[in-house]
Design an enzyme around this catalytic site. Structure first.
Site, mmCIF file in Angstrom:
data_model
loop_
_atom_site.group_PDB
_atom_site.id
_atom_site.type_symbol
_atom_site.label_atom_id
_atom_site.label_comp_id
_atom_site.label_asym_id
_atom_site.label_seq_id
_atom_site.Cartn_x
_atom_site.Cartn_y
_atom_site.Cartn_z
ATOM 1 N N TYR A 1 0.818 -1.230 0.000
ATOM 2 C CA TYR A 1 0.000 0.000 0.000
ATOM 3 C C TYR A 1 0.851 1.280 0.000
ATOM 4 C CZ TYR A 1 -3.414 3.393 1.831
ATOM 5 O OH TYR A 1 -4.221 4.494 2.030
ATOM 6 N N THR B 1 1.398 4.052 18.983
ATOM 7 C CA THR B 1 0.745 5.374 18.933
ATOM 8 C C THR B 1 0.389 5.780 17.505
ATOM 9 O OG1 THR B 1 2.907 6.415 18.822
ATOM 10 C CG2 THR B 1 1.868 6.295 21.005
#
Ligand code: NAD
Length: 322
Positions: free
Chosen positions: A146, A218
């Protein structure tokens, strides 16, 4: 009044973009999905079903358009892109053929939806990420599949500008979420997946949630309204290089679950699936450039955006939609 093509209009961001653009423009909305599977469908727009990997279809879609926004891609969250690398890379056909058609027809402006997945993996090993600057995409070590497609397509846009004088604009989206986003079926991303899991636990009374990874990774998440404003402003700006379009409010996945639990008014027992797709360890958006160019950056808080997203997913689930 301009005629504007939105490619990928049956999807999450494309649907919202059509709603914003149709106020002052004639919008041609195109997607490969049958109309009854579009997330939003605007009766004021010219809605067409076309496979934009095919060059002739791109010519049909672009014909008569002043501007093109390319948001069409075969994509999803980590669970999808880690297991569908070839499918993701085949989206290169969409951007390449749309660019060729746009050049042939002489469109005024062309927008490409890139992604934070173009960034070098080495720069995302620390959960305390200070924010990825646009230059951190090179030397290139993008997300396999991707991310490489996005990086290649950015360069195609750049070279069409340099060699053929086309006005091309590129934004690197950092996790966009909101109502009408994918929330089930395997392509959903973390905010929607976590809302769905918390709602399932609440409605089913299981009091348990499974989190992908250890929850310490995160990310930052941008609410769709900020995303749409940023897309249109970047398209109409003089910014020639790819630019971050994301929130700089970084949160751990555990922190994201805390927020959704607070909205739902429950506390769940957390189970961590360490074998599930996790993506990079830490990612945040450095917004220095967008602030400098647009005197603006995405600012809708995660709490505000999640409240709206949670309420929308809750309605989908309780009204039995899939
Ligand atoms: P989405 O999957 O909801 O929308 C993409 C749409 O493209 C889908 O409706 C799909 O049917 C359509 N499409 C796929 N192949 C096509 C083809 N051959 N011809 C025509 N249409 C085709 O995804 P989204 O979240 O709305 O993302 C829009 C764009 O933004 C994509 O390019 C995506 O890679 C990029 N992006 C999104 C995010 C995010 O967090 N949502 C992050 C980074 C980048």
């Amino acid at each position: 009044m301009k005629t504007i093509l939105v490619a990928g209009a049956g999807g999450f961001i494309g649907g919202h973009l059509v709603n914003a653009l149709k106020k002052n423009n004639h919008v041609r909305a195109v997607d490969i999905k049958p109309l009854n599977r579009w997330y939003q469908r605007s009766p004021e727009a010219e809605n067409r079903v076309l496979d934009l990997r095919i060059r002739e279809n791109c010519v049909t879609a672009v014909n008569g358009c002043d501007e093109v926004y390319n948001l069409a891609a075969d994509m999803g969250g980590m669970g999808f892109i880690e297991t569908h690398k070839a499918a993701c890379m085949l989206s290169v056909l969409i951007n390449t053929h749309l660019l060729m058609a746009a050049r042939e027809i002489g469109v005024e402006r062309y927008f490409f939806a890139s992604s934070a997945c173009v960034y070098n993996a080495e720069k995302q090993r620390d959960p305390d990420n200070p924010g990825l600057r646009e230059s951190d995409a090179y030397p290139a070590m993008a997300e396999d599949g991707y991310g490489w497609e996005k990086l290649f397509s950015e360069r195609m846009c750049r070279h069409f500008r340099e060699d053929f004088g086309m006005v091309t604009r590129m934004a690197r989206f950092h996790n966009v979420y909101g109502p009408f986003g994918t929330w089930t079926g395997g392509r959903e991303k973390a905010p929607a997946a976590i809302c769905r899991k918390v709602i399932e636990a609440k409605l089913g009374g299981t009091r348990e949630i499974t989190i992908w990874g250890d929850g310490l990774q995160t990310r930052s998440f941008m609410y769709i309204d900020d995303g749409v404003k940023g897309i249109v402003d970047i398209m109409n700006s003089a910014i020639e290089e790819p630019i971050n379009l994301g929130s700089s409010e970084m949160v751990s996945i555990n922190g994201l679950v805390d927020l959704v639990e607070a909205i739902a008014g429950i506390k769940l027992e957390r189970k961590y699936d360490l074998n599930a797709p996790k993506g990079v360890r830490g990612r945040n958006s450095d917004n220095t450039l967008i602030r400098r160019y647009l005197n603006w950056e995405p600012s809708i808080s995660l709490k505000q955006g999640l409240e709206k997203t949670y309420a929308w997913i809750f309605r989908q689930m309780t009204e039995g939609r899939k």
